[in-house]
Write a protein that holds these residues in place. Structure first.
Motif, PDB file in Angstrom:
ATOM      1  N   GLU A 156      37.365  23.342 -37.687  1.00 50.23           N
ATOM      2  CA  GLU A 156      37.500  24.799 -37.875  1.00 50.23           C
ATOM      3  C   GLU A 156      36.772  25.603 -38.958  1.00 50.23           C
ATOM      4  N   GLU A 157      35.275  25.099 -39.132  1.00 51.77           N
ATOM      5  CA  GLU A 157      34.719  25.812 -40.703  1.00 51.77           C
ATOM      6  C   GLU A 157      33.800  27.012 -39.248  1.00 51.77           C
ATOM      7  N   LEU A 158      33.775  26.558 -38.435  1.00 51.84           N
ATOM      8  CA  LEU A 158      32.620  26.744 -37.927  1.00 51.84           C
ATOM      9  C   LEU A 158      33.701  28.622 -36.675  1.00 51.84           C
ATOM     10  N   GLN A 159      35.274  27.966 -37.003  1.00 54.87           N
ATOM     11  CA  GLN A 159      35.762  29.040 -36.514  1.00 54.87           C
ATOM     12  C   GLN A 159      36.144  29.763 -37.735  1.00 54.87           C
ATOM     13  N   LYS A 160      36.559  30.020 -38.744  1.00 51.99           N
ATOM     14  CA  LYS A 160      36.449  30.430 -39.833  1.00 51.99           C
ATOM     15  C   LYS A 160      34.773  31.754 -39.504  1.00 51.99           C
ATOM     16  N   GLN A 161      33.477  31.290 -39.472  1.00 55.18           N
ATOM     17  CA  GLN A 161      32.839  31.726 -38.853  1.00 55.18           C
ATOM     18  C   GLN A 161      32.491  32.887 -37.989  1.00 55.18           C
ATOM     19  N   LEU A 162      33.279  32.497 -36.436  1.00 57.57           N
ATOM     20  CA  LEU A 162      33.482  33.007 -35.727  1.00 57.57           C
ATOM     21  C   LEU A 162      34.500  33.946 -35.585  1.00 57.57           C
ATOM     22  N   GLU A 163      35.529  34.256 -36.611  1.00 53.30           N
ATOM     23  CA  GLU A 163      36.750  34.836 -37.223  1.00 53.30           C
ATOM     24  C   GLU A 163      35.699  35.448 -37.729  1.00 53.30           C
ATOM     25  N   ALA A 164      34.589  35.622 -38.944  1.00 52.31           N
ATOM     26  CA  ALA A 164      34.256  36.436 -39.712  1.00 52.31           C
ATOM     27  C   ALA A 164      32.750  37.028 -39.123  1.00 52.31           C
ATOM     28  N   TYR A 165      32.554  37.148 -38.055  1.00 49.49           N
ATOM     29  CA  TYR A 165      31.447  37.687 -37.418  1.00 49.49           C
ATOM     30  C   TYR A 165      32.129  38.737 -36.101  1.00 49.49           C
ATOM     31  N   SER A 166      33.472  38.465 -35.681  1.00 49.82           N
ATOM     32  CA  SER A 166      34.137  39.341 -34.250  1.00 49.82           C
ATOM     33  C   SER A 166      35.303  39.751 -34.714  1.00 49.82           C
ATOM     34  N   GLY A 167      36.657  39.558 -36.308  1.00 49.60           N
ATOM     35  CA  GLY A 167      37.490  39.541 -36.329  1.00 49.60           C
ATOM     36  C   GLY A 167      38.219  39.619 -35.571  1.00 49.60           C
ATOM     37  N   SER A 168      38.172  38.813 -34.332  1.00 50.45           N
ATOM     38  CA  SER A 168      38.809  38.371 -33.340  1.00 50.45           C
ATOM     39  C   SER A 168      40.365  36.886 -33.946  1.00 50.45           C
ATOM     40  N   PRO A 169      41.350  37.843 -33.153  1.00 48.12           N
ATOM     41  CA  PRO A 169      42.398  36.608 -34.097  1.00 48.12           C
ATOM     42  C   PRO A 169      42.137  35.281 -32.871  1.00 48.12           C
ATOM     43  N   HIS A 170      41.886  35.726 -31.644  1.00 52.37           N
ATOM     44  CA  HIS A 170      42.418  34.393 -30.614  1.00 52.37           C
ATOM     45  C   HIS A 170      41.258  32.799 -30.457  1.00 52.37           C
TER      46      HIS A 170
END
Length: 291
Positions: free
Chosen positions: A164-178
């Protein structure tokens, strides 16, 4: 002092480190180009990491690669971090600048994606991707998958909180909801059938524990691309299992070579002799790997 004159010292900091083929690969490249550098492996326990980085400064070492378990912790000891490494939150290459400052980079993700695209022709924008693991390598790979157009990533890790921590980091980078997460225990046959690309980013199955696999691949789709970043052994138990299920496999050697080549170029300013590096590593792996 090391680093003055014709040759410089470079190396790898990891724990354990005896399995690594990085010294063989880099030294072959230096020899091929007629450079007087040397590359050595340093087994650095986690509690000694700060002292090891101080030694780089004191001895004038030209740079080091960084591997498990130091890729994230090492950041606090450096003077500067490349923008990509800052986003990824992990460093695998440290270069001593002309003024003596130590700058960190991450070549893992770029090296991996270069290899994946070249060897599998996967279409990342339409792929449904399962990322196994949530450590430093997973971060680098995840960022570059998104950078190269990936739209749908699921992260599976033994510890859900880390996924879940990695998920937040990737979402912050890309803005992707997927971008989604789940624990390894939740990966049943039905869920595995949803993915077209499965990427294993942990050291499970690395020599000498060559019979270990991160999970069972029963239930995957025919022609699913299954990738393993472990390169020693070249044909891991995980990839053998994938083949038995009808998958297309992608071995870890490509990532190892490309991330090493990118690091070589950071260290020397010269184009890496990738075919020389590959030949040396393949020959050693065919002899049974690093003993």
């Amino acid at each position: 002092m090391i680093g003055q004159g014709q040759g410089k010292l470079f190396g790898l900091m990891a724990h354990p480190v005896h399995h690594s083929l990085s010294p063989l690969m880099h030294n072959a490249a230096y020899k091929a180009l007629g450079i007087g550098h040397q590359y050595q492996a340093f087994d650095i326990a986690p509690e000694q990491l700060g002292k090891a980085i101080a030694a780089i400064r004191t001895l004038g070492i030209g740079g080091v690669n960084v591997s498990i378990p130091h890729k994230e912790k090492v950041i606090e000891f450096l003077d500067e971090i490349d923008d990509e490494a800052k986003v990824i939150g992990a460093v695998n290459t440290i270069v001593r600048q002309e003024d003596g400052r130590l700058k960190g980079y991450n070549t893992d993700g770029e090296g991996y994606v270069r290899s994946l695209l070249a060897e599998t022709k996967v279409e990342l924008p339409t792929a449904s991707i399962l990322l196994l693991g949530a450590g430093g390598a997973a971060k680098g790979i995840g960022i570059y998958l998104l950078k190269m157009g990936a739209q749908k990533i699921t992260i599976a890790n033994r510890t859900l909180a880390k996924a879940e921590e990695l998920q937040k980091q990737l979402e912050a980078y890309s803005g992707s909801p997927h971008i989604h997460t789940l624990s390894l225990e939740e990966l049943d046959e039905t869920k595995l059938g949803e993915f077209t690309l499965i990427i294993h980013t942990t050291p499970t199955g690395m020599w000498p524990n060559i019979e270990q696999v991160p999970l069972s691949l029963k239930g995957i789709r025919p022609a699913t691309i299954v990738s393993d970043i472990v390169y020693n052994p070249l044909h891991t138990a995980f990839l053998k299992q994938a083949e038995s299920e009808g998958a297309i496999i992608h071995e870890g050697l490509g990532m190892f070579l490309y991330q090493g080549a990118l690091a070589f170029e950071r260290f020397t300013g010269l184009e890496a002799p990738i075919e020389v590096m590959k030949k040396e590593v393949v020959e050693q792996l065919q002899l049974g790997g690093k003993q």
